[in-house]
Motif scaffolding. Structure first.
Motif, PDB file in Angstrom:
ATOM      1  N   THR A  62       0.838  -1.197   0.000  1.00 39.95           N
ATOM      2  CA  THR A  62       0.000   0.000   0.000  1.00 39.95           C
ATOM      3  C   THR A  62       0.874   1.248   0.000  1.00 39.95           C
ATOM      4  O   THR A  62       0.616   2.204  -0.746  1.00 39.95           O
ATOM      5  CB  THR A  62      -0.906   0.016   1.242  1.00 39.95           C
ATOM      6  N   TYR A  63       1.910   1.236   0.853  1.00 41.45           N
ATOM      7  CA  TYR A  63       2.806   2.381   1.003  1.00 41.45           C
ATOM      8  C   TYR A  63       4.253   1.908   0.872  1.00 41.45           C
ATOM      9  O   TYR A  63       4.569   0.745   1.125  1.00 41.45           O
ATOM     10  CB  TYR A  63       2.641   3.035   2.378  1.00 41.45           C
ATOM     11  N   VAL A  64       5.117   2.847   0.495  1.00 42.61           N
ATOM     12  CA  VAL A  64       6.548   2.577   0.359  1.00 42.61           C
ATOM     13  C   VAL A  64       7.317   3.669   1.083  1.00 42.61           C
ATOM     14  O   VAL A  64       7.020   4.862   0.918  1.00 42.61           O
ATOM     15  CB  VAL A  64       6.978   2.566  -1.129  1.00 42.61           C
ATOM     16  N   ASP A  65       8.309   3.268   1.892  1.00 42.75           N
ATOM     17  CA  ASP A  65       9.171   4.266   2.523  1.00 42.75           C
ATOM     18  C   ASP A  65      10.549   3.671   2.749  1.00 42.75           C
ATOM     19  O   ASP A  65      10.749   2.459   2.621  1.00 42.75           O
ATOM     20  CB  ASP A  65       8.578   4.765   3.839  1.00 42.75           C
ATOM     21  N   LEU A  66      11.505   4.555   3.078  1.00 38.22           N
ATOM     22  CA  LEU A  66      12.883   4.115   3.229  1.00 38.22           C
ATOM     23  C   LEU A  66      13.081   3.278   4.478  1.00 38.22           C
ATOM     24  O   LEU A  66      13.806   2.290   4.475  1.00 38.22           O
ATOM     25  CB  LEU A  66      13.830   5.319   3.259  1.00 38.22           C
ATOM     26  N   ASP A  67      12.448   3.679   5.594  1.00 36.20           N
ATOM     27  CA  ASP A  67      12.644   3.010   6.872  1.00 36.20           C
ATOM     28  C   ASP A  67      11.438   3.297   7.755  1.00 36.20           C
ATOM     29  O   ASP A  67      10.409   3.814   7.274  1.00 36.20           O
ATOM     30  CB  ASP A  67      13.952   3.462   7.524  1.00 36.20           C
ATOM     31  N   LEU A  68      11.548   2.998   9.020  1.00 35.50           N
ATOM     32  CA  LEU A  68      10.399   3.102   9.916  1.00 35.50           C
ATOM     33  C   LEU A  68       9.973   4.535  10.217  1.00 35.50           C
ATOM     34  O   LEU A  68       8.908   4.742  10.824  1.00 35.50           O
ATOM     35  CB  LEU A  68      10.677   2.354  11.221  1.00 35.50           C
ATOM     36  N   ARG A  69      10.735   5.515   9.783  1.00 35.70           N
ATOM     37  CA  ARG A  69      10.255   6.888   9.892  1.00 35.70           C
ATOM     38  C   ARG A  69       8.976   7.088   9.087  1.00 35.70           C
ATOM     39  O   ARG A  69       8.208   8.021   9.346  1.00 35.70           O
ATOM     40  CB  ARG A  69      11.330   7.865   9.436  1.00 35.70           C
ATOM     41  N   GLY A  70       8.732   6.198   8.131  1.00 31.32           N
ATOM     42  CA  GLY A  70       7.502   6.271   7.348  1.00 31.32           C
ATOM     43  C   GLY A  70       6.245   6.106   8.177  1.00 31.32           C
ATOM     44  O   GLY A  70       5.158   6.529   7.754  1.00 31.32           O
ATOM     45  N   LEU A  71       6.346   5.491   9.364  1.00 39.48           N
ATOM     46  CA  LEU A  71       5.181   5.378  10.236  1.00 39.48           C
ATOM     47  C   LEU A  71       4.722   6.733  10.763  1.00 39.48           C
ATOM     48  O   LEU A  71       3.562   6.901  11.134  1.00 39.48           O
ATOM     49  CB  LEU A  71       5.507   4.484  11.443  1.00 39.48           C
ATOM     50  N   LEU A  72       5.627   7.687  10.799  1.00 40.67           N
ATOM     51  CA  LEU A  72       5.366   8.959  11.479  1.00 40.67           C
ATOM     52  C   LEU A  72       4.914  10.052  10.541  1.00 40.67           C
ATOM     53  O   LEU A  72       4.712  11.196  10.972  1.00 40.67           O
ATOM     54  CB  LEU A  72       6.636   9.411  12.217  1.00 40.67           C
ATOM     55  N   THR A  73       4.752   9.739   9.279  1.00 36.26           N
ATOM     56  CA  THR A  73       4.396  10.750   8.291  1.00 36.26           C
ATOM     57  C   THR A  73       3.150  10.333   7.531  1.00 36.26           C
ATOM     58  O   THR A  73       2.744   9.164   7.547  1.00 36.26           O
ATOM     59  CB  THR A  73       5.531  10.955   7.273  1.00 36.26           C
ATOM     60  N   GLY A  74       2.567  11.283   6.835  1.00 41.37           N
ATOM     61  CA  GLY A  74       1.595  10.944   5.807  1.00 41.37           C
ATOM     62  C   GLY A  74       2.342  10.405   4.594  1.00 41.37           C
ATOM     63  O   GLY A  74       3.576  10.367   4.556  1.00 41.37           O
ATOM     64  N   GLN A  75       1.598   9.977   3.622  1.00 42.75           N
ATOM     65  CA  GLN A  75       2.198   9.454   2.395  1.00 42.75           C
ATOM     66  C   GLN A  75       1.691  10.274   1.215  1.00 42.75           C
ATOM     67  O   GLN A  75       0.477  10.458   1.067  1.00 42.75           O
ATOM     68  CB  GLN A  75       1.837   7.979   2.207  1.00 42.75           C
ATOM     69  N   PRO A  76       2.584  10.796   0.381  1.00 45.85           N
ATOM     70  CA  PRO A  76       2.148  11.654  -0.718  1.00 45.85           C
ATOM     71  C   PRO A  76       1.378  10.880  -1.779  1.00 45.85           C
ATOM     72  O   PRO A  76       1.642   9.704  -2.030  1.00 45.85           O
ATOM     73  CB  PRO A  76       3.463  12.197  -1.280  1.00 45.85           C
ATOM     74  N   GLU A  77       0.431  11.547  -2.380  1.00 43.94           N
ATOM     75  CA  GLU A  77      -0.317  10.950  -3.486  1.00 43.94           C
ATOM     76  C   GLU A  77       0.560  10.868  -4.733  1.00 43.94           C
ATOM     77  O   GLU A  77       1.368  11.758  -5.000  1.00 43.94           O
ATOM     78  CB  GLU A  77      -1.549  11.799  -3.808  1.00 43.94           C
ATOM     79  N   VAL A  78       0.394   9.797  -5.485  1.00 48.69           N
ATOM     80  CA  VAL A  78       0.973   9.709  -6.824  1.00 48.69           C
ATOM     81  C   VAL A  78      -0.110  10.141  -7.799  1.00 48.69           C
ATOM     82  O   VAL A  78      -1.209   9.576  -7.818  1.00 48.69           O
ATOM     83  CB  VAL A  78       1.451   8.286  -7.146  1.00 48.69           C
TER      84      VAL A  78
END
Length: 344
Positions: A265-281
Motif C-alpha cells: 500500500t505504502y513505500v518508505d525508506l525506513d520506519l520513519r515512514g510510520l510517522l508521516t503521511g504518504q504523498p499521493e501519486v
C-alpha cells in the motif's frame, strides 16, 4: 483502489501511526539486522507508541521464544513484552495441534522457539524419528549451527509417512553481515531427500495471519515489512494495508517488478515512514506519474524519470509507471538509469 488492482502506492493525508491502531511489524530487516537495531527504528517506534499506536512484532523466524525476542527488543531500546511478539512457531504449533491428538510427540528440527510453542499447545517436542507414536515433524529456522544430521532425522520420519510441517519457507534471512540462507533453504534439503511437501504456517499464509489477529485483537492493522513474498503478500491475502521499508531484503528494482499480490500500500525508506503521511501519486500513463518533484513514465518499453526531489518520491512515481505498464511491470527490467538517479 482495491488491492487486486493496485497500480500505484497509495497516499495518506494522516500520519500512518494515527491512521492505523496496530503496526504488525516484521523484525529481521525492519527493526533489527542480526543483533543491531536498524537506523531510525528505535526512535520511530517510540514516537509511534507515544502517539497511541499498538506495536506488535510478527516474525517468521521460529528460532527464539517470544520472551527472548522481547528481551532483545528491550535491550535495543524498544520496550516489549512476550505478549507483543507473535512467531511462526506459535502459528505452526496451533496448526499441528488441530490435526494430532493432545499430548502427541512431535519431532522438532529447529530451535527453542518451536519447543516452547509446541508445549503451549499441549504437544511434546522430541528429538528422534524413532520416538514411539510420533505424530508430526516440524521444521523451523535453527540458526547457522543447526547440525546437518537433523535434516536426516526429519527425512527418516517423513519417509515413513509422518506428517511434515514447516514454520515458514523464507529462503533467506538478513543479518549483520548480509543475506544468509533461511528456513526455506533448509526445507528444500528435506524436500529433495523425501519428495514430500510440508504444511506451512508462516507468512504469507493464513495460519500466521490468524495467529496474529487472535493474539493482537487489531481492528485497523498495518503490516510493516521488508519482504514482498512474505510480509506484503501476507497483507494482501489478509486484506489489510501494508508498508514496505527498504531496510532489508527487498530493493528498489525488485519492488518495480512486483506482482499484484506483492505490491505494498505504502513505500518508505525506513520506519520513519510510520510517522508521516504518504504523498499521493498523481497522473497517468499519457502524461506520466508524478510524486514530489518527480515524473515517471514508460517510453518505448523503458522506464524514464525526470525532475528532482526526495528519492523515495521518485521511487513511488516509478512504481506507478511500472505497475501500470501492461504485463505487470515488464518494463522494470529497463529501469537501471532511472533508479541510478535516485541513488537509493
Amino acid at each position: 483502489m482495491s488491492r487486486q488492482s493496485r497500480t500505484r502506492p497509495a497516499g495518506s493525508a494522516r500520519r500512518l501511526h494515527q491512521a492505523y491502531d496496530t503496526a504488525l511489524l516484521d523484525l529481521d530487516g525492519v527493526v533489527y539486522a542480526g543483533g543491531r537495531a536498524i537506523g531510525h527504528a528505535v526512535e520511530s517506534l517510540a514516537t509511534a507508541r507515544a502517539g497511541g499506536m499498538h506495536l506488535a512484532y510478527v516474525t517468521n523466524n521460529a528460532l527464539r521464544t517470544p520472551e527472548a525476542v522481547a528481551a532483545h527488543l528491550t535491550e535495543l531500546g524498544v520496550p516489549a513484552g512476550a505478549g507483543d511478539v507473535i512467531t511462526s512457531a506459535q502459528a505452526v504449533a496451533r496448526l499441528i495441534a488441530g490435526q494430532v491428538p493432545a499430548g502427541a510427540p512431535v519431532l522438532v528440527i529447529g530451535g527453542e522457539g518451536l519447543r516452547v510453542a509446541l508445549r503451549e499447545r499441549g504437544l511434546v517436542p522430541v528429538e528422534s524419528a524413532d520416538e514411539p507414536g510420533l505424530a508430526a515433524v516440524v521444521q523451523g529456522y535453527g540458526g547457522p549451527e543447526l547440525p546437518w544430521g537433523r535434516f536426516a532425522e526429519a527425512s527418516y520420519a517423513i519417509a515413513r509417512g509422518v506428517p511434515w510441517f514447516a514454520s515458514n519457507t523464507d529462503l533467506t534471512i538478513p543479518g549483520e553481515r548480509g543475506i544468509g540462507p533461511g528456513n526455506g533453504a533448509a526445507v528444500e534439503v528435506v524436500r529433495i531427500a523425501t519428495g514430500a511437501e510440508p504444511q506451512v504456517a508462516g507468512k504469507p499464509l493464513p495460519p500466521m495471519h490468524r495467529e496474529t489477529i487472535l493474539r493482537t485483537g487489531a481492528e485497523r492493522p498495518l503490516v510493516v515489512g521488508d519482504r514482498l513474498d512474505t510480509d506484503i503478500e501476507g497483507a494482501f491475502h489478509g486484506e489489510v494495508d501494508s508498508l514496505l521499508v527498504l531496510t532489508g531484503v527487498t530493493d528498489a528494482a525488485q519492488l518495480l517488478r512486483a506482482r499484484p499480490e506483492h505490491r505494498p500500500t505504502y513505500v518508505d525508506l525506513d520506519l520513519r515512514g510510520l510517522l508521516t503521511g504518504q504523498p499521493e501519486v498523481t497522473g497517468g500513463p499519457a502524461e506520466g506519474f508524478g510524486c514530489g518533484g518527480w515524473t515517471a513514465a514508460v517510453r518505448d518499453g523503458v522506464l524514464e524519470l525526470g525532475g528532482d526531489g526526495e528519492p523515495v518520491d521518485g521511487l513511488r512515481a516509478l512504481c506507478a509507471a511500472a505497475w501500470t505498464e501492461a504485463g505487470g511491470g515488464s518494463c522494470a527490467a529497463e529501469a537501471g538509469k532511472a533508479l541510478a538517479r535516485l541513488d537509493l
